[in-house]
Design a protein around this motif. Sequence first.
Motif, PDB file in Angstrom:
ATOM      1  N   THR A   1      -5.639  -2.353  -2.829  1.00 36.48           N
ATOM      2  CA  THR A   1      -4.800  -1.316  -2.238  1.00 36.48           C
ATOM      3  C   THR A   1      -5.643  -0.349  -1.411  1.00 36.48           C
ATOM      4  OG1 THR A   1      -5.006  -0.020  -4.270  1.00 36.48           O
ATOM      5  CG2 THR A   1      -3.066  -1.415  -4.044  1.00 36.48           C
ATOM      6  N   ASP A  15       0.837  -1.214   0.000  1.00 37.33           N
ATOM      7  CA  ASP A  15       0.000   0.000   0.000  1.00 37.33           C
ATOM      8  C   ASP A  15       0.865   1.255   0.000  1.00 37.33           C
ATOM      9  OD1 ASP A  15      -2.424  -1.460   0.169  1.00 37.33           O
ATOM     10  OD2 ASP A  15      -2.166  -1.682   2.327  1.00 37.33           O
ATOM     11  N   ASN A  65      -5.460  -1.862  -7.852  1.00 35.00           N
ATOM     12  CA  ASN A  65      -6.547  -1.817  -6.880  1.00 35.00           C
ATOM     13  C   ASN A  65      -7.425  -3.064  -6.969  1.00 35.00           C
ATOM     14  OD1 ASN A  65      -8.037  -0.365  -4.822  1.00 35.00           O
ATOM     15  ND2 ASN A  65      -9.628  -0.049  -6.363  1.00 35.00           N
TER      16      ASN A  65
END
Length: 346
Positions: free
Chosen positions: A225, A151, A220
Amino acid sequence: MKHFYAIFIARNKEFYRDKASLSWAILFPVLIISLFAFSFADDKPQYKIGVYLNDTNPSASLNTLQDQLKLEFVQWVQQDSLPKAISKVKHHQLDMLITASSAAKPEINYWINDGSAGGYFLEQAMLQKHQSDTLALKRELVSGRAVRYLDWVIPGILAMNMMFGCLFGVGYVIVNYRQNGVLKRLKATPLNAFEFLAAQISSRLIISLTTTSVIFVGANYFFDTLMLGSYLNLLIVATLGAIALISIGLISACRTSSTELSNGILNIISLPMMFLSGVWFSLEGAHPNLQLLAQWLPLTHIVDAARAIMLDGAGLKEIAPQLWALVAISAGALIITPLIFRWDKP
């Protein structure tokens, strides 16, 4: 064999006669090695403690606090904002946060995350050292989702990919146009420098934003994320960042006529940004001069703003300093570029 030897000798002479390219080939690795030697001269301890001191002389207070707590083999990082520091503890970016309003205050507050192994061990070490003295320690417990390294690093990777695309997609291409005589032919048309440069900026901006958006959506989808802020704010950061990087690429290509020299210049611009802008690791606790240098790099402001939006849910007000820095870089570069641009080889 004779033909091979003739081409081999001719190519070597061409390179060695290009003094600029030869200089870059020698100086560039020396600069990078020196930069890394300065940046990573000391190994960082495993545990990181944030310190927020509401004091007129924080450096002296930090030294006093270190002497009081007697914790060894940890990295002490001063924090400018208490709410931001607590947020870092929540997201496991700090193992512990310690606050004290003055060096002489008998009570010391500390924050740890109930899910942090580092915070647990630091607390046990601190309590063990002070179980028999009069130092008052007040515990505050926080909770929060751990920010995975994935992240944390994704905003940096997206910004780095944008950087290479903007710099080389504009700077190298224009130098190649000049070297091959394309710009010389364009000069004979009604096209002026401003129109040519504006078209280059617009084209690369659309390409950069499109490719970055595709990578972001894919990351994502596959890796879930962390995204706490506004997608619109993230798009604004990406747009201003891309324009700033494209502008720097244009300046590097305004007069250069050798693709080898251009490649060296673009590398000397991009690689320090890749390693000093916080793409792979945080500069918290690094040498102050290194942190000051990082503030002059546009990629630093892009990465910091993107991380603040994605990991902390920051709004435009919180990232205003980074946005204004990108606007200033873009404006300065775009004012200078048309004034020094050349169609022909120098």
